[in-house]
Design a protein around this motif. Sequence first.
Motif, mmCIF file in Angstrom:
data_model
loop_
_atom_site.group_PDB
_atom_site.id
_atom_site.type_symbol
_atom_site.label_atom_id
_atom_site.label_comp_id
_atom_site.label_asym_id
_atom_site.label_seq_id
_atom_site.Cartn_x
_atom_site.Cartn_y
_atom_site.Cartn_z
ATOM 1 N N VAL A 31 1.019 -1.102 -0.273
ATOM 2 C CA VAL A 31 -0.036 0.215 -0.063
ATOM 3 C C VAL A 31 0.526 1.618 0.135
ATOM 4 C CG1 VAL A 31 -1.408 1.512 1.754
ATOM 5 C CG2 VAL A 31 -1.656 -1.428 0.649
ATOM 6 N N GLY A 32 2.122 0.756 1.204
ATOM 7 C CA GLY A 32 2.734 2.734 1.006
ATOM 8 C C GLY A 32 2.946 2.237 -0.742
ATOM 9 N N GLU A 33 4.265 1.827 -0.885
ATOM 10 C CA GLU A 33 4.016 1.846 -2.581
ATOM 11 C C GLU A 33 3.365 1.709 -3.458
ATOM 12 O OE1 GLU A 33 7.383 0.745 -3.731
ATOM 13 O OE2 GLU A 33 7.960 0.675 -1.870
ATOM 14 N N LEU A 34 2.205 1.427 -3.328
ATOM 15 C CA LEU A 34 1.764 2.530 -4.963
ATOM 16 C C LEU A 34 1.305 3.400 -4.272
ATOM 17 C CD1 LEU A 34 -0.804 1.762 -6.508
ATOM 18 C CD2 LEU A 34 -2.351 1.339 -4.533
ATOM 19 N N LEU A 67 7.739 -7.436 -5.552
ATOM 20 C CA LEU A 67 8.811 -7.795 -5.724
ATOM 21 C C LEU A 67 9.619 -7.189 -7.004
ATOM 22 C CD1 LEU A 67 7.881 -11.436 -5.448
ATOM 23 C CD2 LEU A 67 9.131 -10.426 -3.794
ATOM 24 N N ASP A 68 10.721 -7.197 -6.341
ATOM 25 C CA ASP A 68 11.852 -6.012 -8.088
ATOM 26 C C ASP A 68 12.194 -7.204 -9.048
ATOM 27 O OD1 ASP A 68 13.314 -3.719 -9.364
ATOM 28 O OD2 ASP A 68 13.484 -3.301 -8.089
ATOM 29 N N ARG A 82 15.040 -6.671 -19.535
ATOM 30 C CA ARG A 82 14.266 -6.712 -20.337
ATOM 31 C C ARG A 82 12.784 -6.710 -19.748
ATOM 32 N NH1 ARG A 82 16.278 -5.745 -25.689
ATOM 33 N NH2 ARG A 82 18.586 -4.506 -25.407
ATOM 34 N N GLY A 83 12.866 -7.301 -19.143
ATOM 35 C CA GLY A 83 10.785 -7.250 -18.275
ATOM 36 C C GLY A 83 10.660 -8.327 -18.357
ATOM 37 N N GLY A 84 9.557 -8.777 -17.227
ATOM 38 C CA GLY A 84 9.203 -9.909 -17.238
ATOM 39 C C GLY A 84 8.079 -9.817 -16.036
#
Length: 97
Positions: A31-34, A67-68, A82-84
Amino acid sequence: MDETRAPVTLHVYCRIDLVVTDPAAVTAHAVGELRSADIDWSTEDDDVETATAELRTDLHLSLASVLDLSRIADGVPGVEFRGGRCRAESGPPRDDV
């Protein structure tokens, strides 16, 4: 990289098992990240309050949202992320990954 060779795109498939010991901490972090994200809510289907409520009631979504994956190849020379995509599931592990 050898200039005579073209870059090669590889798809990496893995399963990571995580144990969530504090679901409230995970959802609070999500929620904080959002709330701190630079999102133009006028272009979204919902608003920040609706999205926040959804995160608070869905641990799987909350975990997957924080998750990063872009850091998975950090420190590996010659590799560029490149992405995921990431999703979280509960229950027994799937055999297809």
